[in-house]
Design a protein around this motif. Sequence first.
Motif, PDB file in Angstrom:
ATOM      1  N   TYR A 121       0.826  -1.291   0.096  1.00 44.00           N
ATOM      2  CA  TYR A 121       0.019   0.055   0.162  1.00 44.00           C
ATOM      3  C   TYR A 121       0.925   1.255   0.159  1.00 44.00           C
ATOM      4  CZ  TYR A 121      -4.638  -2.215   0.512  1.00 44.00           C
ATOM      5  OH  TYR A 121      -5.951  -2.498   0.283  1.00 44.00           O
ATOM      6  N   TYR A 156      -9.784  -2.029   1.000  1.00 38.78           N
ATOM      7  CA  TYR A 156      -9.243  -2.533   2.033  1.00 38.78           C
ATOM      8  C   TYR A 156      -8.565  -1.618   3.216  1.00 38.78           C
ATOM      9  CZ  TYR A 156     -10.212  -7.090  -0.297  1.00 38.78           C
ATOM     10  OH  TYR A 156     -10.815  -7.941  -0.690  1.00 38.78           O
ATOM     11  N   LEU A 157      -8.742  -0.401   2.794  1.00 36.55           N
ATOM     12  CA  LEU A 157      -8.335   0.705   3.729  1.00 36.55           C
ATOM     13  C   LEU A 157      -9.233   0.694   4.800  1.00 36.55           C
ATOM     14  CD1 LEU A 157      -7.225   3.702   1.585  1.00 36.55           C
ATOM     15  CD2 LEU A 157      -5.699   2.033   2.752  1.00 36.55           C
ATOM     16  N   PRO A 159     -12.305  -1.361   7.636  1.00 34.13           N
ATOM     17  CA  PRO A 159     -12.514  -2.448   8.337  1.00 34.13           C
ATOM     18  C   PRO A 159     -13.324  -3.494   7.992  1.00 34.13           C
ATOM     19  CG  PRO A 159     -13.051  -0.824   9.582  1.00 34.13           C
ATOM     20  CD  PRO A 159     -12.298  -0.061   8.416  1.00 34.13           C
ATOM     21  N   TRP A 166      -6.237  -3.859   8.315  1.00 40.11           N
ATOM     22  CA  TRP A 166      -6.438  -2.627   7.647  1.00 40.11           C
ATOM     23  C   TRP A 166      -5.686  -1.325   8.332  1.00 40.11           C
ATOM     24  CZ3 TRP A 166      -8.426   1.687  10.305  1.00 40.11           C
ATOM     25  CH2 TRP A 166      -8.946   1.545  11.668  1.00 40.11           C
ATOM     26  N   HIS A 169      -2.739  -1.273   6.116  1.00 36.18           N
ATOM     27  CA  HIS A 169      -3.117  -0.615   4.911  1.00 36.18           C
ATOM     28  C   HIS A 169      -3.089   0.728   5.099  1.00 36.18           C
ATOM     29  CE1 HIS A 169      -5.136  -4.959   3.742  1.00 36.18           C
ATOM     30  NE2 HIS A 169      -3.714  -4.956   4.105  1.00 36.18           N
TER      31      HIS A 169
END
Length: 245
Positions: A121, A156-157, A159, A166, A169
């Motif tokens: 990320y 996926y940033l 929860p 996360w 991320h």
Amino acid sequence: MTKTVKLVFSLDVLVYPLLFVLSLWLVFWVEVRFGVNFNRYGIYPLHAEGLIGILTGPFIHSGLEHLFNNSVPLLVLSMGLFYFYRSIRWRVVILGVLLTGLMTWLIGRPAMHIGASGVVYMLTSFLFFKGAFSRHYRLMAIALIVVFLYGGFIWYLFPIDPKISWEGHISGFAVGLVLALLLRPKKPPVARYAWESPNYNPDDDEFMQQFDDDGNFIGDLPKEEQAEEEPIKIIYRFRSRKDDL
């Protein structure tokens, strides 16, 4: 007039990213082969013993699917970093890994956070924002490619799955953005054309010899190469350290 094309292969653009990815697979192989579990060396937030995970956590994965899902984007994105941002690549890698891990340690849930997804990320964020801010067509192009390939990572940033870190991320995403704002690479060379020069004079033979038939600047080529009437030449060579931007 001869047109000469230089194809410059930088071996480290492939070697270093590949070594990093192979190290992840080596750690996983050791776990499987010898029946050990390195999860205890992940990042455990707000505990002193969990700080070691800032360095070791990215190398540890929960399973083959987890490892594979991180390996492919990690290889692609790190190659993009090493090719387009040679002058700052190691600062991005070192600062990115350390700051992503530290931020995860500060904001993460009380659980073991493992895997290289935070680094993925970080690289995604850096390549996108740096390209968008650069106003250079090649770097903007790589930013668009990153969005096309990995734009789905944005989900996926949040929860949405309790099994996914996360926090790692969002830490990587934030660190990549900060590094894109603060680190300034050397600008890529800009193409020069005959008609852009204030001395442009198509009747001046000496001046025009610095450019090929399409107006591209070739003034650094030897005179004998400029004068020869031959097919297009392709020069292959490996990039040395002095060639780095």
